[in-house]
Write an enzyme that holds these catalytic residues in place. Sequence first.
Site, PDB file in Angstrom:
ATOM      1  N   HIS A 184       4.531   4.971   2.196  1.00  0.00           N
ATOM      2  CA  HIS A 184       3.495   4.224   2.441  1.00  0.00           C
ATOM      3  C   HIS A 184       2.456   5.130   2.501  1.00  0.00           C
ATOM      4  O   HIS A 184       2.494   6.482   2.888  1.00  0.00           O
ATOM      5  CB  HIS A 184       3.737   3.840   3.490  1.00  0.00           C
ATOM      6  CG  HIS A 184       2.810   2.466   4.300  1.00  0.00           C
ATOM      7  ND1 HIS A 184       1.948   2.438   4.510  1.00  0.00           N
ATOM      8  CD2 HIS A 184       3.217   1.179   3.542  1.00  0.00           C
ATOM      9  CE1 HIS A 184       1.033   1.587   3.893  1.00  0.00           C
ATOM     10  NE2 HIS A 184       1.467   0.645   3.776  1.00  0.00           N
ATOM     11  N   HIS A 185       0.742   4.781   2.178  1.00  0.00           N
ATOM     12  CA  HIS A 185       0.371   5.407   2.644  1.00  0.00           C
ATOM     13  C   HIS A 185      -0.937   5.708   3.718  1.00  0.00           C
ATOM     14  O   HIS A 185      -1.404   6.919   3.892  1.00  0.00           O
ATOM     15  CB  HIS A 185      -1.132   4.886   0.989  1.00  0.00           C
ATOM     16  CG  HIS A 185      -1.973   5.622   0.403  1.00  0.00           C
ATOM     17  ND1 HIS A 185      -2.355   7.029   1.152  1.00  0.00           N
ATOM     18  CD2 HIS A 185      -2.729   5.885  -0.884  1.00  0.00           C
ATOM     19  CE1 HIS A 185      -3.994   7.207   0.261  1.00  0.00           C
ATOM     20  NE2 HIS A 185      -3.711   6.997  -0.642  1.00  0.00           N
ATOM     21  N   SER A 186       0.299   5.193   4.429  1.00  0.00           N
ATOM     22  CA  SER A 186      -0.033   5.212   5.751  1.00  0.00           C
ATOM     23  C   SER A 186      -0.048   6.967   5.940  1.00  0.00           C
ATOM     24  O   SER A 186      -0.132   7.276   7.247  1.00  0.00           O
ATOM     25  CB  SER A 186       0.089   4.377   6.174  1.00  0.00           C
ATOM     26  OG  SER A 186       1.020   3.609   6.560  1.00  0.00           O
ATOM     27  N   MET A 205       0.797  -1.051  -0.208  1.00  0.00           N
ATOM     28  CA  MET A 205       0.133   0.331  -0.124  1.00  0.00           C
ATOM     29  C   MET A 205       1.181   1.460   0.459  1.00  0.00           C
ATOM     30  O   MET A 205       0.501   2.123   0.529  1.00  0.00           O
ATOM     31  CB  MET A 205      -1.424   0.483   1.325  1.00  0.00           C
ATOM     32  CG  MET A 205      -1.857  -1.538   0.962  1.00  0.00           C
ATOM     33  SD  MET A 205      -3.600  -1.168  -0.588  1.00  0.00           S
ATOM     34  CE  MET A 205      -4.358   0.578   0.222  1.00  0.00           C
TER      35      MET A 205
END
Lengths: 455, 455
Positions: A135-137, A21
């Site tokens: 990272h998308h987070s 992700m």
Amino acid sequence: MKLLSPVDQIFLWLEKRQQPMHVGGLQLFSFPEDAGDDYVAQLAEHLKSETRVTSPFNQRLTSKFGQPAWTEDEHLDLEHHFRFEALPTPGRIRELLALVSAEHSHLMDRQRPLWEFHLIEGLQDRQFAVYTKVHHSLVDGISAMRLFQKMLTTDPDQRNMPALWSMPHSKRGKKEQSAPSLWNTVAHMLGESGKQISTLPKVSRALLQTVREARKHPVYQSIFHAPPSILNNKITGSRRFAAQSYSLPRIKAICKASDSTVNDVVMAMCASALRTFLMNQDALPEKPLVAMVPVSLRTDDSTGGNQVGVILASLGTHLSDPAERLNYIHDDVKASKARYADMTPEEILNYTAMMLAPTSFQLLTGLAPKWQSFNVIISNVPGPKEKMYWNGAELIGSYPVSIAMDRLALNMTLNSYGDHIEFGLIGCRRTLHSLQRMLDYLEDGLTELEAAYSL
Amino acid sequence: MKLLSPVDQIFLWLEKRQQPMHVGGLQLFSFPEDAGDDYVAQLAEHLKSETRVTSPFNQRLTSKFGQPAWTEDEHLDLEHHFRFEALPTPGRIRELLALVSAEHSHLMDRQRPLWEFHLIEGLQDRQFAVYTKVHHSLVDGISAMRLFQKMLTTDPDQRNMPALWSMPHSKRGKKEQSAPSLWNTVAHMLGESGKQISTLPKVSRALLQTVREARKHPVYQSIFHAPPSILNNKITGSRRFAAQSYSLPRIKAICKASDSTVNDVVMAMCASALRTFLMNQDALPEKPLVAMVPVSLRTDDSTGGNQVGVILASLGTHLSDPAERLNYIHDDVKASKARYADMTPEEILNYTAMMLAPTSFQLLTGLAPKWQSFNVIISNVPGPKEKMYWNGAELIGSYPVSIAMDRLALNMTLNSYGDHIEFGLIGCRRTLHSLQRMLDYLEDGLTELEAAYSL
């Protein structure tokens, strides 16, 4: 220590071995005129010495009261994050895309800050590249592209610019308000912020209930018409990345001749490319494909304001005539936008949540319901209009590298830069064979529209 | 379709995001004298054309009656497995080791045959490299090194040699009988073959029971004396690989002066390096470190026969005098081997199972019991004595790249080749800082022994 928001937690939760992700960007630069052959190696030395790492690049995951949180990495190892690499002979764009395809397939180490910066030498014609992975987070897709742009300048003479990870935090600005997306929708279903990810099974049940009720309602029936297709199979862990620039003046000439927007024409190019790609595999559904598209809710191309929404647009892939297909897309987009005209922001959010619910449900549970609301994501992110530079090197192309997911095996993201529209296609390499051919099919889509309007 | 053996299943089962279970080899070659600058690029073209892929390289994982099995990959994508890469400027061994460190950290895609072959150009001094990566469930470590050697020849004039993945199966020979290892031990505890991996929790309980009983028994007490150390912490997902060749004649001169074996001297080098490495971090345990070492059960260095076993050898890291330390290791190894002299093969297997039980238990459950039987694995694999060639390119070094695991953060594997002993050290990059310094400490270990024996 700072707890992750529910949306950011979702990206950790959705990440699987075959479904990383992280998002990325590929930037292509040309050497400054006065640069020697060792220009990139010197740049690498300079970047290696930039050991001061600012937020969010110094933040690693930890856990607080059983919830994921960010904390400063006390033993940050810059060599792990900044990587100097080279292309093999003959150093064409093809070799560059192969490298990015491989790198984008790899999960990042969760014990460290979730980013990598790859400086790549060995390209032909005095060019070099940067591939950035976040990272998308940590940073969402659109913010990531903006972040990569913030390390650039319009001044060709500026040198000794700080590394992306060393920039003062204020200079990067606040996390910008993103367009409604799958993730914001899921967060909306989660309700108030601060709820834990452990409530996801409950959210999944709520999503399913929402969808079932909506399907009974005649007004909403129209949003569950996406046909099954190979784009919506399960994916594997290896990616193919394909990227190319297309001429904005050519696209604008078609806009003018057809009375449509840049976004309409770009979608028509995607529709044509998908149609050819699927027809060649005897896999084109009879019913037209549906794309999820973040759009400006204004009805023209004007840039003022920040009113964005998500629409589901039919791509008219059942039509063989290119001009007819463009008109079909134009009308469908217009109707979708018009639907929002009388809605309050709260109503728009509810409607969006409904549209995206089946896909949210699929992603959260891994189950494929019998219906789906869209087949592919087409996302158009505005980029800089002026020429940009990095330590004197001209940016000649900038391509988004997004996320492929189970049931969403292809993601088409594009940005504008100067006179070009730059496509980045990321897909599962096994589910979608020969994805790189889409680049030619996009060009064909442009050419056939020019022919249709005698341009 | 062929079911995986219980041992091979264990490698799939043990694999985690931060604990990949693949082994590899790094081979260093020099260009043939008559080769042009594009030699490696031409070799890459040749290898790309070798699209016929033979067993086991065409086998991917599938499932049969709920158990993992191998099946032929009908859509094998050679571009995914064979990768042509390049080192960045200045192309030293340092850049090569950085590349291998990064590549060895990445999990492989389980939907495809579990191997990769990286051809690497851009090394200084007309050299190039090959890094090969194979999942331990497909080929075990020692077999992998033998497999990589089988693609070579002693004939410098031979050209057009088949790629590793295209070799006729018969030419590669059968899977060889491996030394007793952690994995064979676990398989032994599993009992008859054919038992499913689902019985692992039961096996873990049995292991724990075995260890508890053994600890009460005075005869076995001696095998639970490994001190706690940072080598036995949990690991993270990023690796550091360090590799170097050391002179075999220098080692043999020490053997002669000290009346010890090559294996003893190699272990003394490791002991010295570990001692320095841990002392510099103020982390040397008071009690001596213990290594798990596969050895020939003969008491000399003769090569006849195939009788191998596993011993736990004390590394004497509490001793500051190098010669005293070597003698200590020599005596300990001799005593361990002598212990096997009167045992039947079944008794040896039971004894080995006992020795390795605490570590098997740790690996299977993730729990750390209060005792352990060893701190580090030191594995010495015999290699070719003659000069080897690949398509006319001389092999100048061949280094094993093994596996780091939770509670076994460092693995020291070495092979002999011609006049050299070649070390490959793989470790967790976060648990063990600056692992590359161990290469100098190994050299120091050799030098201090030469000084001790006035060589």
